[in-house]
Structures are given as C-alpha cells and as structure tokens.
Design a protein around this motif. Structure first.
Motif, short mmCIF file in Angstrom:
data_model
loop_
_atom_site.label_atom_id
_atom_site.label_comp_id
_atom_site.label_asym_id
_atom_site.label_seq_id
_atom_site.Cartn_x
_atom_site.Cartn_y
_atom_site.Cartn_z
N SER A 2 0.69 -1.57 -0.32
CA SER A 2 -0.13 0.25 0.21
C SER A 2 0.91 1.27 0.30
CB SER A 2 -1.11 0.03 1.54
OG SER A 2 -0.29 -0.08 2.79
N ALA A 3 0.88 1.90 -0.60
CA ALA A 3 1.16 3.58 -0.38
C ALA A 3 1.52 4.32 0.52
CB ALA A 3 0.22 4.71 -1.18
N ARG A 4 2.77 5.16 1.18
CA ARG A 4 2.96 5.53 2.08
C ARG A 4 1.07 6.52 2.31
NH1 ARG A 4 7.39 3.16 4.31
NH2 ARG A 4 8.45 2.33 2.84
N THR A 5 1.23 7.16 4.17
CA THR A 5 0.19 7.76 4.58
C THR A 5 1.46 9.36 4.42
OG1 THR A 5 -0.85 6.12 5.71
CG2 THR A 5 -1.45 8.79 6.02
N ARG A 6 0.67 10.20 3.38
CA ARG A 6 1.22 11.76 3.38
C ARG A 6 1.01 12.30 4.54
NH1 ARG A 6 4.33 14.06 0.19
NH2 ARG A 6 4.91 16.10 -0.25
N THR A 7 2.31 12.59 5.64
CA THR A 7 2.52 13.44 6.47
C THR A 7 3.41 14.60 6.92
OG1 THR A 7 3.44 11.26 7.86
CG2 THR A 7 1.14 11.58 7.99
N ALA A 8 3.77 14.62 5.46
CA ALA A 8 4.79 15.40 5.71
C ALA A 8 4.36 16.99 6.04
CB ALA A 8 5.29 16.45 3.89
N GLU A 9 3.15 17.07 5.50
CA GLU A 9 3.22 18.51 6.18
C GLU A 9 2.24 18.88 8.07
OE1 GLU A 9 3.95 21.13 4.56
OE2 GLU A 9 4.23 19.04 2.76
N GLN A 10 2.55 17.00 8.04
CA GLN A 10 1.90 17.30 9.91
C GLN A 10 2.94 17.56 11.17
OE1 GLN A 10 0.08 13.27 10.21
NE2 GLN A 10 0.57 13.20 12.40
N ASP A 129 2.66 3.20 9.71
CA ASP A 129 1.81 2.80 8.72
C ASP A 129 1.97 1.47 9.17
OD1 ASP A 129 1.19 4.79 7.35
OD2 ASP A 129 2.76 4.86 5.87
N ALA A 130 3.44 1.15 9.33
CA ALA A 130 3.46 -0.38 9.98
C ALA A 130 2.43 -0.96 11.11
CB ALA A 130 5.18 -0.44 10.90
N ILE A 131 1.89 0.40 11.81
CA ILE A 131 0.91 -0.04 12.99
C ILE A 131 -0.62 -0.17 12.14
CG2 ILE A 131 -0.65 0.63 15.09
CD1 ILE A 131 1.17 2.12 15.93
N SER A 132 -0.89 0.92 11.68
CA SER A 132 -1.93 0.51 10.71
C SER A 132 -1.90 -0.73 9.76
CB SER A 132 -1.94 1.57 10.13
OG SER A 132 -3.35 1.99 8.85
N ALA A 133 -1.20 -0.91 9.42
CA ALA A 133 -1.12 -2.23 7.89
C ALA A 133 -1.46 -3.41 9.31
CB ALA A 133 0.30 -2.47 7.12
N GLY A 134 -1.30 -3.65 10.00
CA GLY A 134 -0.90 -4.69 11.12
C GLY A 134 0.58 -5.73 10.63
N ASP A 135 0.05 -6.50 12.13
CA ASP A 135 0.58 -8.02 12.35
C ASP A 135 0.60 -8.40 10.98
OD1 ASP A 135 1.25 -6.23 14.73
OD2 ASP A 135 -0.05 -7.99 16.00
N GLY A 136 1.99 -8.92 11.01
CA GLY A 136 2.40 -9.50 10.12
C GLY A 136 1.89 -9.76 8.15
N SER A 137 1.81 -7.90 8.07
CA SER A 137 1.78 -6.79 6.60
C SER A 137 3.40 -7.01 6.12
CB SER A 137 1.38 -5.81 7.08
OG SER A 137 1.93 -5.08 7.87
N TRP A 138 3.53 -6.32 5.06
CA TRP A 138 4.77 -6.79 4.89
C TRP A 138 6.18 -5.31 5.66
CZ3 TRP A 138 8.59 -8.66 2.11
CH2 TRP A 138 10.22 -6.95 1.84
N ARG A 139 4.69 -4.34 6.04
CA ARG A 139 5.70 -2.73 6.40
C ARG A 139 5.78 -3.80 8.13
NH1 ARG A 139 2.17 1.36 3.76
NH2 ARG A 139 4.11 1.53 1.73
N MET A 140 4.96 -4.27 8.82
CA MET A 140 4.90 -4.26 10.47
C MET A 140 7.04 -4.96 9.77
SD MET A 140 4.87 -3.54 13.03
CE MET A 140 3.15 -3.39 13.49
N ARG A 141 6.72 -6.81 8.99
CA ARG A 141 7.84 -7.36 8.66
C ARG A 141 9.53 -6.63 8.74
NH1 ARG A 141 4.51 -10.67 5.95
NH2 ARG A 141 5.09 -10.39 4.14
N THR A 142 9.28 -5.66 7.57
CA THR A 142 10.73 -4.69 7.48
C THR A 142 10.57 -3.39 8.46
OG1 THR A 142 9.30 -3.79 5.90
CG2 THR A 142 10.24 -5.21 4.49
N LEU A 143 10.01 -3.39 9.13
CA LEU A 143 10.00 -1.99 10.38
C LEU A 143 11.09 -1.86 10.67
CD1 LEU A 143 8.32 0.15 12.02
CD2 LEU A 143 7.87 -1.31 13.77
#
Length: 200
Positions: A2-10, A129-143
């Motif tokens: 999935s695309a990364r969440t755009r937070t540059a202005e946050q 983004d890793a938390i949002s993707a959830g356990d077992g997701s690619w984002r969490m595995r590569t955190l």
C-alpha cells in the motif's frame, strides 16, 4: 504494498499504548515529547556523531542515562541536560514519578540543521504506517530494517551491545549492523527516509 501515508505537512504525531508518546514538531529544530503516566516509551540507548543534543524537562520526572551516569529523577528545576556528541544516552519516565504525572521533554540539537524534525517525521511515519498495516504485513515485517536505514541516514546510532563493552567495539558493531541493513534495504526498497513523511 500500500502507498505510504502522506504526513509531510503534519507536525503532531501520536502513537498508541503501551509505549504511548506524542511528538510536537511545530517549532522548527526542536521536538516536544509527551509521555502519559502509563507509557513504557524510551528513547533507547543511542548517540549522535555530528550533533550535541539538549534535553529539558518541562513537567514530570525523567530518568536520563549519559554514558555510565544515571540521573534517576530529572525535573524542570534541573534545567537543561547537555548530551555531548558521541555520548550514549537514553531517557524515559522516571520509575519514581507520580502515577498521574505526564512527562514533557523538549529536545533540540546543535547544529540546528532540520535533521531532528526530519528524523522524527520519518520515524513516526514508518512506525504509524506499520501499525496501520497490522501484524504480519510487509510494513510490520520490515519495520526494524526501515528504522535501521533511518538511523544510518540521520545520525542516530543505537547501542546494540551491553554498556560494558568498550566504546570502539560498540561503534564498530553498530556501524556494521546498520550498513548491512542499508545494503539489504536497497534490495528490498527500504530506505528509511521518504518524501511522503518529510519533504526536506
């Protein structure tokens, strides 16, 4: 993926329990970090090669370790704690703090080069983004891989060995592990720093 969440202005980032923390990056070149009473958050032991860091407790009580020196209950009356370049340091809520005390700490560096803001924006973007993707997701595995790439790029060198090891061995091990992560990251597309999180 999935695309990364755009937070540059946050400028405010909130992470959930158990290591609950809020980062306020609304003032350039500094971070105000808030830990609620039940947070297990810690900065983790690390050092900076190119930045002197300053820590100022605004409210509550912090436990701060500078190399071999432990300061168990630093409060606002203690003023600014200076962390010289190359000094391993870590801070968290003091175990002796009151159960209802929020800990608020302001951090900034010399030089003021925008790197603290860029670091925390990428750090929070990657973790949230890793938390949002959830356990077992690619984002969490590569955190961990993403974070180690970020540490390499932004002068944040974690202590991987126990503090009893000599400093030169600590430094060599950290650089070896992070360089390995950068090499693997190139293959897997993990860079640790993304324009979606920070435009600088």
């Amino acid at each position: 993926m999935s695309a990364r969440t755009r937070t540059a202005e946050q400028s405010i980032f909130k992470r959930p329990a158990p290591s609950a923390v809020t980062y306020d990056l609304s003032v350039p070149d500094q971070a105000t970090i808030r830990l609620p009473p039940d947070s297990t958050w810690t900065s983790g032991p690390h050092w900076h090669d190119n930045h002197t860091e300053f820590l100022q407790v605004l409210s509550g009580h912090a436990e701060i370790r500078l190399s071999g020196t432990m300061m168990p209950s630093v409060s606002a009356i203690d003023g600014v704690v200076i962390v010289p370049r190359g000094t391993v340091h870590e801070w968290r809520r003091s175990p002796s703090a009151g159960l209802d005390d929020e800990l608020v700490v302001k951090e900034w560096t010399d030089p003021k080069d925008g790197q603290k803001e860029a670091f925390f924006k990428n750090l929070n973007g990657i973790i949230l983004d890793a938390i949002s993707a959830g356990d077992g997701s690619w984002r969490m595995r590569t955190l961990d891989l993403e974070l180690r790439n970020l540490f390499w790029r932004m002068d944040n060198w974690p202590e991987f060995l126990s503090p009893s090891w000599p400093g030169w061995i600590q430094g060599a091990m950290t650089r070896f592990l992070l360089l390995g992560s950068v090499i693997v990251g190139k293959v897997l597309g993990c860079r640790g720093s993304y324009e979606e999180y920070c435009s600088t």
